[in-house]
Scaffold this active site. Structure first.
Site, mmCIF file in Angstrom:
data_model
loop_
_atom_site.group_PDB
_atom_site.id
_atom_site.type_symbol
_atom_site.label_atom_id
_atom_site.label_comp_id
_atom_site.label_asym_id
_atom_site.label_seq_id
_atom_site.Cartn_x
_atom_site.Cartn_y
_atom_site.Cartn_z
ATOM 1 N N SER A 142 0.833 -1.200 0.000
ATOM 2 C CA SER A 142 0.000 0.000 0.000
ATOM 3 C C SER A 142 0.871 1.255 0.000
ATOM 4 O O SER A 142 1.731 1.406 -0.862
ATOM 5 C CB SER A 142 -0.968 -0.040 1.186
ATOM 6 O OG SER A 142 -1.986 0.923 1.041
ATOM 7 N N ASP A 239 -9.578 -3.568 -5.935
ATOM 8 C CA ASP A 239 -8.906 -2.394 -5.380
ATOM 9 C C ASP A 239 -9.034 -1.212 -6.340
ATOM 10 O O ASP A 239 -8.763 -1.352 -7.545
ATOM 11 C CB ASP A 239 -7.430 -2.752 -5.171
ATOM 12 C CG ASP A 239 -6.625 -1.672 -4.473
ATOM 13 O OD1 ASP A 239 -7.201 -0.631 -4.094
ATOM 14 O OD2 ASP A 239 -5.408 -1.879 -4.302
ATOM 15 N N HIS A 269 -7.900 -4.609 -1.691
ATOM 16 C CA HIS A 269 -6.760 -3.939 -1.075
ATOM 17 C C HIS A 269 -6.500 -4.496 0.326
ATOM 18 O O HIS A 269 -7.413 -4.663 1.117
ATOM 19 C CB HIS A 269 -7.051 -2.440 -0.989
ATOM 20 C CG HIS A 269 -5.877 -1.610 -0.625
ATOM 21 N ND1 HIS A 269 -4.980 -1.151 -1.561
ATOM 22 C CD2 HIS A 269 -5.434 -1.147 0.575
ATOM 23 C CE1 HIS A 269 -4.049 -0.428 -0.962
ATOM 24 N NE2 HIS A 269 -4.294 -0.425 0.336
#
Length: 300
Positions: A142, A239, A269
Site C-alpha cells: 500500500s 482495489d 486492497h
C-alpha cells in the site's frame, strides 16, 4: 469533496492512536516460522527511525538485505502488521529484512516519508553493515509500496544505491486523481472514502500530488525510467488502485524494468492483512520470496 487540512490532520492523529495489528487470521500469521529479530535505530535526514531486523536462518553474513515499508495511508505507524511477510522473506528468501517504522503524516509530510525510505536504503546498502549491502532491495504494501517506488526513483536520479528490486504491493501510484474518481462498479469503497483524508494529511498541496515521487503512474511524469530498479508489482481486482498499478507496470515494462506483474482478480486492497485465507496469501508470498531471493543471490 475536498477535506480541509486541519480536519484531515485531526483524523490522522486520532487514527494513529488506534490499536495496531490487523484482522489477519492466525493461519496467515506464519507464527510457525521462527524469527530472530533485533530492534535498531536508523539515522535519516528526518530523524532516527526505529526498525526491526529479521535475520535469515543461516545468519546475515554474505546475505542480501530487503528494506520493508508498511502501509497505512501514509498516516498510520503500525510496522508490526508486516511481521508475517518479514519473517517469511527472511526464512524463505534467506535475506536480512529491515522492517522500518517511518514517521508518517502529518508529523512528516510529502516528500518526507519518501526521503526517509531513500535514506534507509542508503544506510542499508553501506558496506560496513553485517549483511551484504551491495545486494539491496526495497518494497512495501500500500503506502509503503508508494514510498518504495519513490525511493527507487531517487536512487535512479542520484546514482545509487543500486537496488536489485522494488516490490510494490497494491500501491497508490497516482495521487493526482482524487480517490473518489477511481471508484468503479465492483470496487471497494473504503479507500474512496478515506483517500481524501490520506491525501490531504500526506500531501496538502494538490500541485505536489502531481510530483514524480507521488504519482509515477500519473500523466505529469514523463521522464525516462531507463535503469530504474526492476520491479515486481502486485495488484488486486477489487482495489480502486489497480488501474494505476497496471499503468506503472506498463511504464516499467517499456523501460525494461518489469520483473513481473501479479494481478489477483478476486481480492481487494490489503487482502493479506484483513481476512484472506492461507490458500490465497501463500502463493503471493512465495512469488515475492522467489523474486527477492533470485535478485539478491550472490553473483546475480
Amino acid at each position: 469533496m475536498a477535506v480541509p487540512r486541519p480536519i484531515a490532520d485531526v483524523i490522522a492523529r486520532l487514527a494513529q492512536k488506534g490499536p495496531g495489528g490487523s484482522r489477519r487470521p492466525s493461519e496467515v500469521s506464519f507464527a510457525e516460522i521462527p524469527a530472530s529479530t533485533e530492534d535498531i535505530r536508523i539515522p535519516t535526514r528526518h530523524g532516527s527511525l526505529p526498525a526491526t531486523v529479521y535475520s535469515p536462518p543461516q545468519g546475515m553474513e554474505g546475505r542480501g538485505v530487503y528494506v520493508n515499508l508498511h502501509g497505512g495511508g501514509f498516516i498510520l505507524r503500525h510496522p508490526e502488521q508486516d511481521d508475517p511477510l518479514c519473517r517469511y522473506l527472511a526464512a524463505e528468501a534467506e535475506v536480512t529484512v529491515i522492517n522500518v517504522d517511518y514517521i508518517p503524516a502529518p508529523q512528516c509530510r510529502f516528500p518526507g516519508p519518501v526521503e526517509q525510505a531513500y535514506d534507509v536504503a542508503l544506510w542499508a546498502a553501506e558496506k560496513k553493515r553485517p549483511w551484504d549491502g551491495t545486494r539491496c532491495a526495497i518494497g512495501g504494501q500500500s503506502a509503503g509500496g508508494a514510498l518504495a517506488a519513490g525511493a527507487a526513483r531517487l536512487a535512479l536520479e542520484h546514482g545509487g544505491p543500486e537496488l536489485a528490486l522494488q516490490m510494490l504491493m497494491y500501491p497508490p501510484l497516482d495521487l493526482s486523481i482524487p480517490a473518489a474518481q477511481k471508484l468503479r462498479e465492483g470496487k471497494e469503497t473504503f479507500l474512496a472514502r478515506m483517500g481524501p483524508i490520506f491525501d490531504v494529511a500526506y500531501c496538502p498541496d494538490a500541485t505536489d500530488r502531481r510530483s514524480r515521487l507521488a504519482s509515477p503512474a500519473g500523466d505529469h511524469d514523463t521522464a525516462p525510467l531507463d535503469g530504474i530498479a526492476p520491479a515486481l508489482i502486485i495488484t488486486c481486482g477489487r482495489d480502486i488502485l489497480r488501474d494505476e498499478g497496471i499503468r506503472y507496470a506498463e511504464r516499467l515494462e517499456r523501460a525494461g524494468s518489469l520483473r513481473g506483474h501479479v494481478d489477483l482478480p478476486e481480492v481487494g486492497h490489503g487482502f493479506n492483512l484483513i481476512g484472506a485465507t492461507r490458500q490465497t496469501v501463500l502463493p503471493v508470498y512465495k512469488r515475492i520470496a522467489e523474486e527477492v531471493g533470485q535478485q539478491l543471490k550472490p553473483g546475480h
